[in-house]
Design an enzyme around this catalytic site. Sequence first.
Site, PDB file in Angstrom:
ATOM      1  CG  HIS A 123     -14.120 -22.778 -23.329  1.00 40.48           C
ATOM      2  ND1 HIS A 123     -14.661 -22.956 -24.719  1.00 40.48           N
ATOM      3  CD2 HIS A 123     -15.459 -22.823 -22.659  1.00 40.48           C
ATOM      4  CE1 HIS A 123     -15.808 -23.238 -24.634  1.00 40.48           C
ATOM      5  NE2 HIS A 123     -16.479 -23.282 -23.524  1.00 40.48           N
TER       6      HIS A 123
ATOM      7  CB  CYS B 157     -21.665 -22.171 -24.039  1.00 38.78           C
ATOM      8  SG  CYS B 157     -20.638 -21.383 -23.153  1.00 38.78           S
TER       9      CYS B 157
END
Length: 634
Positions: A550, A387
């Site tokens: 995040h 990611c």
Amino acid sequence: MSEGKSLKLGVQKFGNSLSSMILPNIGAFLAFGIVTALFIPTGWLPNKALSELVSPFITYLLPLLIGYTGGKMVDDHRGGVVGAIATTGIIVGTNVPMLLGAMIMGPLGGYLIKKFDQLIEGKIKTGFEMLVDVFSAGILGALLAIIGFAAFSPVVDWASSALAGGVGWLINMRLLPLASLFIEPGKVLFLNNAINHGVLTPVGLEQVKQAGHSVLFLLEANPGPGMGVLMAYCFFGKGNAKESAPGAAIIHFFGGIHEIYFPYVLMKPQLIIATILGGMSGVFTLVTLHGGLVGPASPGSIIAVLMVTPKSLPIFLANIADVLVAFTVSFLISSFILKMDKSEAGDLDEAIKKMESMKGKKSRVSGILTNNQTFDPSQINKIVFACDAGMGSSAMGASLLKKKIKAAGLDIHVTNAAVSAIPKDAQIVVTQSGLTERAKAGAPDAYHVSVDNFLSSPEYDKLIDQLKHGNRKENVQQESAPDNVFNNENVLKKENIFLNKSFASKEEVIRFAGQALVDHGYVNPSYVQGMIERDQEMSTYMGNEIAIPHGTEKVKKEVLSSGVVIVQVPDGVDFDGNRVRLVFGIAGKNNSHLSILSKIAVACAEVNSVHKMVDAKTEDELMAVINDTIMQNS
């Protein structure tokens, strides 16, 4: 294995090695062709000063690039440097362009320095490694340059002259069309670059000095024969070969990637007859009409051919006629062969695999001709989830696949990473669809899987099914029962859980979660903006009504310690058209948060468990749901 088969494999491996030295430097060959076509006295824009570039290109630049590439193939950059030094000696030792000599000296230099390094491994005192590395490369390179100058140059010069004499004899005897008997099969054996740049180019350059152009540059580069095969498949092929042929024809003719038609010939080996006769017809036309080029056409596309055609209408027409005649003859013969063939449709994927086994490596054609990537399940040992930052969605996805891998009895290591730092040994890479292209750029040799929902993607089961069909050793160690998810109380504390919240937008809930991380001392305030930017770049929605905002890669330094906050939003909040009712705000330092993410991923994989967490009335109740779900799924 029979001697004949061993010889064939040896020739194929040799041809592939020569091809691998040329292909990375095609841009330099094209630059040489452009400069030659434009600025020599017979060029499109004659310029005496700029024409001085031509000789250094062919005398120094191209051989040195080939020598460096050949050495690098054997021993990376160190081998490349020694290979280039060794090539210098053979360049200076002769007046003939040493492309063929570079193909010998480059790999030789890389091989010898690699062997030297192996001999002294572990024998050098600490602190002297760099000194030995530098002096060994310099001394060995200098010795090879001297040997190349004094001994190899005359030999290679003689060999080049002999080959040139053979070509000259064919020209004088008007037998040049017979060269296609060797050139067209040589392409399938990957000897085309050795023939074209090792033999034809040096001789062709001598002809250019005398006549202003040479037919030799078009013997191998002519796209007509291959185009005839591909167009015949467009009309008379079967199955996936027919479907893919139009796209392959465009890439071959305009992109100059001749390699793309090789699998079609391998499916029906009789088609080599069509390419040979097409090539012979084209060469006969070229010689009869006195066509030719002023430099090598690399890559062999119609665009490159026209770019290096002299400024002369008769020669221009002769070159076009060469391509058209070769195409027509190849097309007619290929069409006849395909129409008469009553067998089942050939398998293009199998032909590509056959070609790749001949080359000894994965071919760029595989990704062009086939809609799906392929891999050998028995060779897969490592899967990487990637990611943007490598600490959120990828960690959760990796946890789920680990569980599936274990259940399937497969011994495969699954890990996660940032898309900008995918390990070189990754064999399968899983990413969100929006990151797949970046992942492919970072790991071009891996098999890539794109998913839209990390928690419940059908691609997982499909991948497991593919992996199980391989003959692999099933040796999975049983893991112990999971610890309580809250063993690390510093990462997720009861006061990090916020119940019964409501928000007007996803940015509002992300800022809330980010501020909670700040308030509990996990991150600096600037980390919050990184969370917003991360969701703008790639949605942090994970499926099953959860999101895991995040920070981006660039705000990792703002993390003080790993922490997770959970925000319950019973009425839901919109995340790019998806309803989210549980938000996990994440900050990770030194990957210490990954174990808790793994457990959360397992807990959230079941929609019913998510609903129970959303309905929880107390922090203890929500904790209990997570723990119970993890225990049940272990």
